[in-house]
Write a protein that holds these residues in place. Structure first.
Motif, PDB file in Angstrom:
ATOM      1  N   ARG A 121       0.847  -1.168   0.122  1.00 41.45           N
ATOM      2  CA  ARG A 121      -0.068  -0.074  -0.047  1.00 41.45           C
ATOM      3  C   ARG A 121       0.801   1.047  -0.111  1.00 41.45           C
ATOM      4  NH1 ARG A 121      -2.454  -1.715   5.261  1.00 41.45           N
ATOM      5  NH2 ARG A 121      -0.722  -1.692   6.862  1.00 41.45           N
ATOM      6  N   ASP A 122       0.409   2.527  -0.912  1.00 41.98           N
ATOM      7  CA  ASP A 122       0.947   3.366  -0.671  1.00 41.98           C
ATOM      8  C   ASP A 122       0.838   4.273   0.721  1.00 41.98           C
ATOM      9  OD1 ASP A 122       1.622   3.007  -3.059  1.00 41.98           O
ATOM     10  OD2 ASP A 122      -0.242   4.250  -4.040  1.00 41.98           O
ATOM     11  N   VAL A 123       2.023   4.976   1.320  1.00 43.38           N
ATOM     12  CA  VAL A 123       1.938   5.706   2.491  1.00 43.38           C
ATOM     13  C   VAL A 123       2.757   6.912   2.338  1.00 43.38           C
ATOM     14  CG1 VAL A 123       1.494   3.417   3.849  1.00 43.38           C
ATOM     15  CG2 VAL A 123       3.920   4.367   3.542  1.00 43.38           C
ATOM     16  N   THR A 124       2.673   7.751   3.135  1.00 42.78           N
ATOM     17  CA  THR A 124       3.389   9.053   3.214  1.00 42.78           C
ATOM     18  C   THR A 124       4.312   9.244   4.500  1.00 42.78           C
ATOM     19  OG1 THR A 124       1.600  10.231   1.974  1.00 42.78           O
ATOM     20  CG2 THR A 124       3.319  11.330   3.063  1.00 42.78           C
ATOM     21  N   ASP A 125       5.678   9.408   4.371  1.00 40.49           N
ATOM     22  CA  ASP A 125       6.478   9.740   5.383  1.00 40.49           C
ATOM     23  C   ASP A 125       6.213  10.703   6.065  1.00 40.49           C
ATOM     24  OD1 ASP A 125       8.802  10.525   7.166  1.00 40.49           O
ATOM     25  OD2 ASP A 125       9.761   9.144   5.937  1.00 40.49           O
ATOM     26  N   PRO A 126       5.693  10.527   7.441  1.00 39.77           N
ATOM     27  CA  PRO A 126       5.198  11.717   7.986  1.00 39.77           C
ATOM     28  C   PRO A 126       6.154  13.042   8.320  1.00 39.77           C
ATOM     29  CG  PRO A 126       5.243   9.925   9.634  1.00 39.77           C
ATOM     30  CD  PRO A 126       5.602   9.406   8.317  1.00 39.77           C
ATOM     31  N   LYS A 127       7.318  12.576   8.364  1.00 44.72           N
ATOM     32  CA  LYS A 127       8.251  13.528   8.571  1.00 44.72           C
ATOM     33  C   LYS A 127       8.864  14.513   7.186  1.00 44.72           C
ATOM     34  CE  LYS A 127      10.345  10.928  12.301  1.00 44.72           C
ATOM     35  NZ  LYS A 127      11.382  10.073  12.516  1.00 44.72           N
ATOM     36  N   THR A 128       8.828  13.568   6.024  1.00 42.50           N
ATOM     37  CA  THR A 128       9.404  14.391   4.842  1.00 42.50           C
ATOM     38  C   THR A 128       8.211  14.508   3.905  1.00 42.50           C
ATOM     39  OG1 THR A 128       9.764  12.116   3.768  1.00 42.50           O
ATOM     40  CG2 THR A 128      11.602  13.080   5.128  1.00 42.50           C
ATOM     41  N   GLY A 129       6.927  13.867   4.209  1.00 41.80           N
ATOM     42  CA  GLY A 129       5.869  13.956   3.041  1.00 41.80           C
ATOM     43  C   GLY A 129       6.126  13.068   1.838  1.00 41.80           C
ATOM     44  N   GLU A 130       7.403  12.229   1.658  1.00 41.31           N
ATOM     45  CA  GLU A 130       7.639  11.600   0.877  1.00 41.31           C
ATOM     46  C   GLU A 130       6.826  10.027   0.409  1.00 41.31           C
ATOM     47  OE1 GLU A 130      12.229  10.324  -1.001  1.00 41.31           O
ATOM     48  OE2 GLU A 130      11.515   9.668   0.830  1.00 41.31           O
ATOM     49  N   ALA A 131       6.293  10.045  -0.736  1.00 42.45           N
ATOM     50  CA  ALA A 131       5.651   8.577  -0.853  1.00 42.45           C
ATOM     51  C   ALA A 131       6.244   7.639  -0.931  1.00 42.45           C
ATOM     52  CB  ALA A 131       4.842   8.604  -2.348  1.00 42.45           C
TER      53      ALA A 131
ATOM     54  N   LEU B 299      12.086 -21.853   8.627  1.00 44.65           N
ATOM     55  CA  LEU B 299      11.985 -20.749   9.025  1.00 44.65           C
ATOM     56  C   LEU B 299      10.440 -20.238   8.307  1.00 44.65           C
ATOM     57  CD1 LEU B 299      15.712 -19.313   8.478  1.00 44.65           C
ATOM     58  CD2 LEU B 299      14.624 -20.383  10.444  1.00 44.65           C
ATOM     59  N   ALA B 300       9.766 -19.597   9.514  1.00 45.48           N
ATOM     60  CA  ALA B 300       8.466 -18.994   8.819  1.00 45.48           C
ATOM     61  C   ALA B 300       8.067 -17.813   9.620  1.00 45.48           C
ATOM     62  CB  ALA B 300       7.371 -20.170   9.106  1.00 45.48           C
ATOM     63  N   GLY B 301       7.902 -16.769   8.719  1.00 44.89           N
ATOM     64  CA  GLY B 301       8.095 -15.363   9.284  1.00 44.89           C
ATOM     65  C   GLY B 301       7.335 -14.326   8.356  1.00 44.89           C
ATOM     66  N   CYS B 302       7.759 -13.113   8.612  1.00 41.33           N
ATOM     67  CA  CYS B 302       7.292 -12.024   8.031  1.00 41.33           C
ATOM     68  C   CYS B 302       8.419 -10.887   7.632  1.00 41.33           C
ATOM     69  CB  CYS B 302       6.175 -11.269   8.893  1.00 41.33           C
ATOM     70  SG  CYS B 302       5.098 -10.231   7.873  1.00 41.33           S
ATOM     71  N   THR B 303       8.385 -10.435   6.568  1.00 42.15           N
ATOM     72  CA  THR B 303       9.129  -9.293   6.063  1.00 42.15           C
ATOM     73  C   THR B 303       8.513  -7.920   5.938  1.00 42.15           C
ATOM     74  OG1 THR B 303      10.539 -10.640   4.888  1.00 42.15           O
ATOM     75  CG2 THR B 303      10.932  -8.424   4.310  1.00 42.15           C
ATOM     76  N   TYR B 304       8.835  -6.975   6.698  1.00 41.53           N
ATOM     77  CA  TYR B 304       8.175  -5.713   6.518  1.00 41.53           C
ATOM     78  C   TYR B 304       9.176  -4.518   6.042  1.00 41.53           C
ATOM     79  CZ  TYR B 304       5.379  -7.715  10.437  1.00 41.53           C
ATOM     80  OH  TYR B 304       4.384  -8.395  10.963  1.00 41.53           O
ATOM     81  N   SER B 305       8.578  -4.081   4.916  1.00 40.38           N
ATOM     82  CA  SER B 305       9.632  -2.808   4.336  1.00 40.38           C
ATOM     83  C   SER B 305       8.833  -1.825   4.018  1.00 40.38           C
ATOM     84  CB  SER B 305      10.298  -3.612   3.174  1.00 40.38           C
ATOM     85  OG  SER B 305       9.310  -4.107   2.136  1.00 40.38           O
ATOM     86  N   LEU B 306       9.326  -0.630   4.056  1.00 40.09           N
ATOM     87  CA  LEU B 306       9.076   0.716   3.441  1.00 40.09           C
ATOM     88  C   LEU B 306      10.074   0.931   2.281  1.00 40.09           C
ATOM     89  CD1 LEU B 306       8.341   2.954   6.291  1.00 40.09           C
ATOM     90  CD2 LEU B 306       6.663   2.146   4.528  1.00 40.09           C
ATOM     91  N   ASP B 307       9.435   1.050   0.896  1.00 36.74           N
ATOM     92  CA  ASP B 307      10.420   1.072  -0.348  1.00 36.74           C
ATOM     93  C   ASP B 307       9.836   2.712  -0.919  1.00 36.74           C
ATOM     94  OD1 ASP B 307      11.947  -1.180  -0.132  1.00 36.74           O
ATOM     95  OD2 ASP B 307      10.110  -2.077  -0.475  1.00 36.74           O
ATOM     96  N   LEU B 308      10.613   3.316  -1.680  1.00 38.84           N
ATOM     97  CA  LEU B 308      10.353   4.176  -2.409  1.00 38.84           C
ATOM     98  C   LEU B 308       9.629   3.657  -3.835  1.00 38.84           C
ATOM     99  CD1 LEU B 308      13.722   6.279  -2.229  1.00 38.84           C
ATOM    100  CD2 LEU B 308      11.502   6.785  -0.948  1.00 38.84           C
ATOM    101  N   PRO B 309       8.835   4.309  -4.373  1.00 41.15           N
ATOM    102  CA  PRO B 309       8.214   3.881  -5.551  1.00 41.15           C
ATOM    103  C   PRO B 309       9.109   3.986  -6.858  1.00 41.15           C
ATOM    104  CG  PRO B 309       7.057   5.842  -4.743  1.00 41.15           C
ATOM    105  CD  PRO B 309       8.049   5.758  -3.972  1.00 41.15           C
ATOM    106  N   ALA B 310       8.879   3.355  -7.663  1.00 44.36           N
ATOM    107  CA  ALA B 310      10.005   3.225  -8.941  1.00 44.36           C
ATOM    108  C   ALA B 310       9.604   4.886  -9.573  1.00 44.36           C
ATOM    109  CB  ALA B 310       9.583   2.163  -9.982  1.00 44.36           C
ATOM    110  N   GLU B 311      10.806   5.176 -10.208  1.00 43.28           N
ATOM    111  CA  GLU B 311      10.792   6.525 -11.130  1.00 43.28           C
ATOM    112  C   GLU B 311       9.517   6.533 -11.647  1.00 43.28           C
ATOM    113  OE1 GLU B 311      13.053   9.297 -10.992  1.00 43.28           O
ATOM    114  OE2 GLU B 311      14.286   7.960  -9.055  1.00 43.28           O
ATOM    115  N   ASP B 312       9.169   5.574 -12.404  1.00 42.59           N
ATOM    116  CA  ASP B 312       7.943   5.827 -13.397  1.00 42.59           C
ATOM    117  C   ASP B 312       6.757   5.591 -12.602  1.00 42.59           C
ATOM    118  OD1 ASP B 312       8.252   3.282 -12.915  1.00 42.59           O
ATOM    119  OD2 ASP B 312       7.945   2.595 -15.056  1.00 42.59           O
ATOM    120  N   GLU B 313       6.819   5.501 -11.267  1.00 40.12           N
ATOM    121  CA  GLU B 313       5.472   5.425 -10.660  1.00 40.12           C
ATOM    122  C   GLU B 313       5.061   6.515  -9.889  1.00 40.12           C
ATOM    123  OE1 GLU B 313       5.269   1.719  -8.322  1.00 40.12           O
ATOM    124  OE2 GLU B 313       6.157   0.677  -9.944  1.00 40.12           O
ATOM    125  N   GLY B 314       5.736   7.849 -10.061  1.00 39.94           N
ATOM    126  CA  GLY B 314       5.378   9.025  -9.580  1.00 39.94           C
ATOM    127  C   GLY B 314       4.057   9.545  -9.463  1.00 39.94           C
TER     128      GLY B 314
END
Length: 184
Positions: free
Chosen positions: A128-138, A158-173
Motif C-alpha cells: 500500500r501507498d503511504v506517506t512519510d510523516p516527516k518528509t511527506g515522501e511517498a 523458518l517461517a515469518g514476515c518481512t516488513y519494508s518501506l520502499d520508494l516507488p519506482a521512478e516511473d510510478e510517481g
C-alpha cells in the motif's frame, strides 16, 4: 471518499508502539505493520533490552541472521517454538519441521525455489501507498509472509514476515505530476 482510505497513513503517522508489549506471534504471522516491526530494532541492538523483553541472544551460526531463544515459548502458525531469527527486515520463527512444504501449502504461499535442499516460498500480503510523516515522501509499505529452509539449520523450517518501506519506482510517481516545462 471513504475514511478507510486514510487508515494506512494513520498507521504510519501514529507513534511507534514502543510502550506496547512486544507481540512476537503477531509480528511473525504478519499481523502487525511496519511501525510495530520498527519498534523491534532498538531492542535487538541492545542485548540488555532484548533480554528484558524475553529475547536471549544466541551465538551467531549464520552470518546473515541473528537468533534468539525466547524466555517463554510462543505458538505461531499452529506450532510452538522457543527460537526466533531476525535477518534484515524479516522476523521468523525457527520451527522443528524438516519439510517446509506442508506449512507453505497451508499458508497458500507460492514456491519460489525448491532445489538442492533449499526451499523458499512466499506471498505478499500487503502493498500500500503511504506517506512519510516527516518528509511527506511517498513510499510503499510491503508485508511478505514466507517459509524457507537454510543450510545452517538442518531439520528446521523458518517461517515469518518481512516488513519494508520502499520508494516507488521512478516511473510510478504521482499521476498529476507533469515533466518540467509541460502542462498549463
Amino acid at each position: 471518499m471513504s475514511p478507510l482510505r486514510f487508515l494506512p497513513m494513520l498507521l504510519v503517522v501514529a507513534p511507534a508502539a514502543s510502550a506496547a508489549p512486544l507481540d512476537l506471534p503477531a509480528l511473525i504471522e504478519c499481523r502487525q505493520g511496519v511501525a510495530e516491526h520498527a519498534a523491534l530494532a532498538p531492542l535487538l541492538t541492545d542485548p540488555l533490552k532484548a533480554v528484558a523483553h524475553g529475547l536471549q541472544p544466541l551465538p551467531q551460526g549464520n552470518q546473515f541472521m541473528s537468533e534468539y531463544r525466547l524466555a517463554s515459548p510462543i505458538t505461531v502458525f499452529g506450532q510452538q517454538t522457543e527460537r526466533v531469527a531476525v535477518a534484515g527486515a524479516s522476523i521468523m520463527a525457527v520451527l522443528d519441521q524438516a519439510d517446509p512444504r506442508p506449512l507453505a501449502k497451508q499458508l497458500a504461499l507460492e514456491t519460489g525455489y525448491d532445489q538442492d535442499g533449499k526451499f523458499m516460498a512466499g506471498r505478499e500480503l500487503v502493498s500500500r501507498d503511504v506517506t512519510d510523516p516527516k518528509t511527506g515522501e511517498a513510499q510503499i509499505e510491503s508485508i511478505i509472509l514466507s517459509v524457507s529452509t537454510v543450510a545452517t539449520h538442518p531439520g528446521k523450517t523458518l517461517a515469518g514476515c518481512t516488513y519494508s518501506l520502499d520508494l516507488p519506482a521512478e516511473d510510478e510517481g504521482p499521476a498529476s505530476a507533469a515533466p518540467a516545462g509541460e502542462g498549463h
